[in-house]
Scaffold this motif. Structure first.
Motif, PDB file in Angstrom:
ATOM      1  N   ILE A   1      36.223  57.373  31.745  1.00  0.00           N
ATOM      2  CA  ILE A   1      38.002  56.573  32.691  1.00  0.00           C
ATOM      3  C   ILE A   1      39.326  56.255  30.880  1.00  0.00           C
ATOM      4  O   ILE A   1      40.068  56.059  31.635  1.00  0.00           O
ATOM      5  CB  ILE A   1      37.318  55.977  33.545  1.00  0.00           C
TER       6      ILE A   1
ATOM      7  N   ASN B   1      42.363  57.963  30.316  1.00  0.00           N
ATOM      8  CA  ASN B   1      43.107  56.952  29.982  1.00  0.00           C
ATOM      9  C   ASN B   1      43.990  56.976  28.900  1.00  0.00           C
ATOM     10  O   ASN B   1      45.001  56.790  27.754  1.00  0.00           O
ATOM     11  CB  ASN B   1      43.119  55.078  29.926  1.00  0.00           C
TER      12      ASN B   1
ATOM     13  N   ASN C   1      56.068  49.527  31.073  1.00  0.00           N
ATOM     14  CA  ASN C   1      54.968  49.020  31.181  1.00  0.00           C
ATOM     15  C   ASN C   1      53.492  49.164  30.536  1.00  0.00           C
ATOM     16  O   ASN C   1      52.908  48.775  29.459  1.00  0.00           O
ATOM     17  CB  ASN C   1      54.244  49.664  32.377  1.00  0.00           C
TER      18      ASN C   1
ATOM     19  N   LYS D   1      36.402  46.465  30.266  1.00  0.00           N
ATOM     20  CA  LYS D   1      36.403  46.615  32.135  1.00  0.00           C
ATOM     21  C   LYS D   1      35.094  46.458  31.981  1.00  0.00           C
ATOM     22  O   LYS D   1      35.119  45.646  33.330  1.00  0.00           O
ATOM     23  CB  LYS D   1      37.114  48.071  32.410  1.00  0.00           C
ATOM     24  N   VAL D   2      34.429  46.733  31.566  1.00  0.00           N
ATOM     25  CA  VAL D   2      33.038  46.484  32.059  1.00  0.00           C
ATOM     26  C   VAL D   2      32.073  44.701  31.244  1.00  0.00           C
ATOM     27  O   VAL D   2      32.237  44.826  32.269  1.00  0.00           O
ATOM     28  CB  VAL D   2      32.229  47.710  31.744  1.00  0.00           C
TER      29      VAL D   2
ATOM     30  N   PRO E   1      36.170  42.087  32.240  1.00  0.00           N
ATOM     31  CA  PRO E   1      37.884  42.753  32.720  1.00  0.00           C
ATOM     32  C   PRO E   1      39.536  41.748  32.298  1.00  0.00           C
ATOM     33  O   PRO E   1      40.016  42.886  31.693  1.00  0.00           O
ATOM     34  CB  PRO E   1      38.177  42.859  34.377  1.00  0.00           C
ATOM     35  N   GLU E   2      39.101  41.202  31.808  1.00  0.00           N
ATOM     36  CA  GLU E   2      40.500  40.103  31.830  1.00  0.00           C
ATOM     37  C   GLU E   2      40.916  40.306  30.735  1.00  0.00           C
ATOM     38  O   GLU E   2      42.284  40.450  30.649  1.00  0.00           O
ATOM     39  CB  GLU E   2      40.381  38.062  32.376  1.00  0.00           C
TER      40      GLU E   2
ATOM     41  N   SER F   1      41.028  43.917  29.347  1.00  0.00           N
ATOM     42  CA  SER F   1      41.129  44.846  29.223  1.00  0.00           C
ATOM     43  C   SER F   1      42.937  45.065  28.596  1.00  0.00           C
ATOM     44  O   SER F   1      42.940  46.029  28.614  1.00  0.00           O
ATOM     45  CB  SER F   1      41.186  45.678  30.103  1.00  0.00           C
ATOM     46  N   SER F   2      43.843  44.097  28.856  1.00  0.00           N
ATOM     47  CA  SER F   2      45.070  44.337  28.495  1.00  0.00           C
ATOM     48  C   SER F   2      45.120  43.711  27.332  1.00  0.00           C
ATOM     49  O   SER F   2      45.906  43.896  26.889  1.00  0.00           O
ATOM     50  CB  SER F   2      46.328  43.803  29.458  1.00  0.00           C
TER      51      SER F   2
ATOM     52  N   ASP G   1      45.187  38.662  37.855  1.00  0.00           N
ATOM     53  CA  ASP G   1      44.014  38.066  37.552  1.00  0.00           C
ATOM     54  C   ASP G   1      45.597  37.155  36.997  1.00  0.00           C
ATOM     55  O   ASP G   1      46.073  36.748  36.592  1.00  0.00           O
ATOM     56  CB  ASP G   1      43.810  38.596  36.099  1.00  0.00           C
TER      57      ASP G   1
ATOM     58  N   ASN H   1      38.880  40.672  38.261  1.00  0.00           N
ATOM     59  CA  ASN H   1      40.224  40.267  38.269  1.00  0.00           C
ATOM     60  C   ASN H   1      41.034  40.959  37.006  1.00  0.00           C
ATOM     61  O   ASN H   1      40.085  41.608  36.095  1.00  0.00           O
ATOM     62  CB  ASN H   1      40.247  38.807  37.392  1.00  0.00           C
TER      63      ASN H   1
ATOM     64  N   PRO I   1      44.604  42.956  34.984  1.00  0.00           N
ATOM     65  CA  PRO I   1      45.106  42.758  34.719  1.00  0.00           C
ATOM     66  C   PRO I   1      46.485  42.417  35.068  1.00  0.00           C
ATOM     67  O   PRO I   1      46.433  43.576  35.824  1.00  0.00           O
ATOM     68  CB  PRO I   1      45.572  42.809  33.127  1.00  0.00           C
TER      69      PRO I   1
ATOM     70  N   PHE J   1      38.042  49.483  38.132  1.00  0.00           N
ATOM     71  CA  PHE J   1      38.248  48.034  39.142  1.00  0.00           C
ATOM     72  C   PHE J   1      37.729  48.646  40.476  1.00  0.00           C
ATOM     73  O   PHE J   1      36.975  48.020  40.803  1.00  0.00           O
ATOM     74  CB  PHE J   1      39.184  47.273  38.943  1.00  0.00           C
TER      75      PHE J   1
ATOM     76  N   LYS K   1      34.029  50.325  40.670  1.00  0.00           N
ATOM     77  CA  LYS K   1      33.400  49.233  40.381  1.00  0.00           C
ATOM     78  C   LYS K   1      33.447  48.283  42.075  1.00  0.00           C
ATOM     79  O   LYS K   1      31.920  48.075  42.508  1.00  0.00           O
ATOM     80  CB  LYS K   1      33.276  47.517  39.760  1.00  0.00           C
TER      81      LYS K   1
END
Lengths: 293, 402
Positions: free
Chosen positions: A17, A21, A228, A263-264, A267-268, A270-271, B174, B201, B203, B212, B215
């Protein structure tokens, strides 16, 4: 089986994935890199052009029964033509000025274009169905890959390497590079440099529109979809080295993968992982990974 | 006798200014619509909320023939709390606005509520979901009208768990809103004998949800709860279909509006459950009002827009009834008067400012079931007002006497 405590199936699927992206990052940052490398314009309207590509496809399908495959060619051409008009009428005036003026102009254009679409279409976005020929899942064992996502990777990589080949290995590409290196001499040799530059800008934004059409069946077609994404894409260009063609492709794909792994693991984050890497790269190699200082 | 006359004269003299005070100040009631006109929430509230407010004012003047004038002002708060509180302050201090309304986005609502309290004016909150407005952050000048996170999570999660969706996995935006939505829903799932297998969570805002969603797929949960809103929800739903997650696993949108369903289309959303405070096609009253709204806005109303109309109309009724725009008098009247109109059935404003009314559990129709435009929901159940919202005894609001 586990790698670093992560089930390998999960890791494999997230890497794949990430690659998908990354393909979007690569094709968008490639357009930016070409425009910056050859025109010295920091094109902040790139996200708006990506959004326009997706909307041209959606409008075509909804009102004129123009299918996905036609849009994949038509949208880049139309948006590219718009780019040509913008370059001829506005950007042309700014080449002798500081980078900042080009940045401000294109940023303003992006705000206007997005504002018009937001006014017309609202912010909820419009749905675009996956074309019939590309629906379905490919069972890979560790995950089921949607056929369409596989197509995205193939199409994006083909276009990216095709572009790289054209600029680095063909005669037209040689003219382009020479024209930016020393426009007076190239002009004196009988080559129409302003025309080359216009063509380049049109081609750069056409790449963004192409990515927009590719994205339409995956994301909601939304007036804000470009804004975005564009900040991340700028970070990719900075990491790769402003103006480096191969750098932007490789960095786009690489950062997609790194984001996938993040992300694995967490995840928080990842941005922001892309921006953390950007800071690191700027500290160690200010010209970017592939840039010439 | 002389003394009595004097007393009567004094009483009369003091009564005259008193009577003047009891009337509407300057003989004008000013309604300020503070909303998101161009950002993420502009489709679910925005221009539609302004249109609904205008309709409420026009209808009120036509039906109730008040002896005061009604004016409306509007502003775009851009989802920024600082812009919103500055605008509200300017309205209350300089422009004589009596009530600030709509107020989508939690941070905006909380900021304006504080200014309203300070200036002794009213805040009528419609678009914001967060239940903290009538709990920890409550005050006596605020009414939270349309819906809240508790009502949505409670309605959807309990219905799905009771139907056999015993294992859940959450995709959570999040930030504070997403987390509170998840925790409200998780409580309901557990209380109904279900189990939460995990959550991730993501972003905010996100665009690609495939990692996600994978998962969620690998968790094997029967239900994937989407504790997010707006484009996060729509993109997640679209990509869930792409990755073949639906229909094997059920998606539960914990905060969805009819505009989201409209934008995604029935093919992508069919079968989903959601809780709503209003559906245009529920009965003759809702249809009649919604068609009038549609004439002006070319879209069917969301629950926020319908609630906006109802809240403003009932506020104006209260002003007329007490013949004053005094905050305390209007609030007291509104809190003791039941509300029943096309929007609210069995409506009542509690001590904490929570307007409780019947909520509806809806299921999105299959494409072949839809007979006409905007024919999107089947109402599966009515959740009675007293069960739909946080029980008053559990409210952490200081205004609630325990």
């Amino acid at each position: 089986m586990e790698i670093f405590g992560i089930p390998s199936a999960l890791l494999g699927s997230q890497l794949l994935i990430g690659l998908i992206n990354g393909s979007f990052y690569a094709i968008l940052s490639l357009g930016l890199a070409i425009i910056f490398g050859l025109l010295n314009i920091i094109n902040f309207s790139h996200g708006a052009m990506y959004m326009l590509g997706a909307f041209v496809a959606w409008i075509g399908l909804t009102y004129f029964e123009v299918g996905y495959w036609t849009s994949l060619l038509l949208a880049p051409v139309l948006v590219g033509l718009l780019g040509v008009v913008l370059e001829r009428t506005m950007l042309k005036q700014l080449y002798k000025l500081d980078h900042l003026y080009g940045l401000l102009l294109t940023f303003g254009l992006a705000l206007i274009i997005e504002g018009i679409f937001r006014d017309q279409f609202g912010v909820s976005g419009e749905g675009y169905a996956v074309p019939d020929a590309l629906t379905g899942l490919i069972p890979l064992g560790f995950m089921n890959l949607p056929l369409y996502r596989g197509w995205v990777v193939i199409a994006a990589l083909t276009v990216c390497f095709g572009t790289w080949y054209m600029i680095e290995k063909t005669k037209l590409g040689a003219y382009l590079r020479a024209g930016t290196e020393n426009p007076q001499i190239v002009q004196a040799l009988g080559i129409n440099v302003p025309m080359l530059i216009t063509f380049t800008y049109g081609f750069g934004v056409a790449l963004a529109a192409f990515a927009g059409v590719l994205a339409a069946p995956v994301f909601q077609v939304n007036p804000l979809m470009g804004s975005n994404l564009i900040i991340v894409v700028f970070a990719v260009v900075v990491i790769g080295g402003m103006g480096s063609i191969m750098g932007s492709i490789v960095t786009g794909l690489g950062l997609g993968l790194i984001e996938g792994i993040t992300k694995v693991i967490y995840p928080e984050a990842s941005s922001i992982v892309v921006f953390a890497i950007m800071i690191l790269v700027l500290l160690v190699r200010p010209a970017g990974l592939f840039g010439k200082s | 006798m002389k003394q009595k006359k004097l007393a009567a004269a004094i009483a009369l003299m003091t009564a005259i200014p008193f009577a003047a005070q009891a009337q509407v100040s300057n003989n004008v009631v000013k309604v300020g619509v503070l909303t998101d006109m161009s950002g993420t929430y502009s489709d679910l509230s925005g221009q539609g909320a302004v249109v609904a407010t205008k309709m409420a004012i026009d209808d009120f003047i036509a039906n109730e023939k008040p002896n005061f004038k009604i004016e409306m002002v509007q502003a775009d708060h851009q989802n920024k709390a600082d812009i919103a509180s500055n605008k509200a302050r300017e309205w209350f201090e300089r422009d004589g606005v009596d009530v600030a309304t709509e107020l989508v986005t939690t941070s905006v609502a909380l900021a304006v509520m504080k200014v309203a309290k300070e200036k002794d004016r009213i805040a009528l909150v419609n678009g914001t979901a967060s239940a903290t407005i009538t709990n920890k952050e409550c005050n006596d000048v605020t009414i939270h009208y349309t819906y809240d996170t508790y009502a949505l999570a409670n309605g959807t999660a309990s219905a799905l768990t009771k139907q056999g969706g015993k294992t859940w996995f959450f995709l959570t935006a999040d930030y504070a809103f997403g987390k509170s939505l998840e925790s409200e829903a998780a409580k309901v799932v557990t209380a109904n004998g279900g189990k939460v297998l995990g959550s991730v969570n993501h972003p905010f805002p996100g665009t690609d949800f495939s990692s996600f969603l994978l998962k969620a797929q690998q968790s094997g949960a029967q239900v994937v709860g989407l504790a997010n809103a707006g484009s996060d929800t729509t993109n997640a739903i679209k990509q869930a279909a792409e990755f073949g997650i639906t229909p094997k696993q059920t998606l539960a949108g914990l905060l969805m509006f009819i505009t989201d369903v409209h934008s995604l289309g029935l093919k992508a959303t069919q079968g989903m459950y959601l809780t709503t405070g209003f559906y245009w096609d529920r009965n003759d009253d809702t249809r009649a009002w919604s068609r009038r709204f549609f004439e002006k806005q070319r879209k069917m109303p969301t629950m926020v827009q319908a609630g906006q109309y109802s809240s403003v109309y009932n506020y104006l009724k209260a002003v007329k009834a007490v013949n004053s725009d005094d905050t305390k008098k209007v609030m007291d009247y509104m809190k003791k008067t039941p509300i029943n109109d096309f929007f609210a059935k069995n409506g009542r404003i509690q001590a904490n400012g929570r307007m409780i009314h019947d909520m509806y559990l809806a299921q999105v129709k299959k494409p072949e079931e839809a007979k006409y435009p905007w024919d999107y929901y089947t109402i599966k159940a009515t959740i009675p007002a007293d069960q739909a919202f946080t029980p008053l005894k559990e409210s952490t609001c200081a205004l609630v006497k325990k």
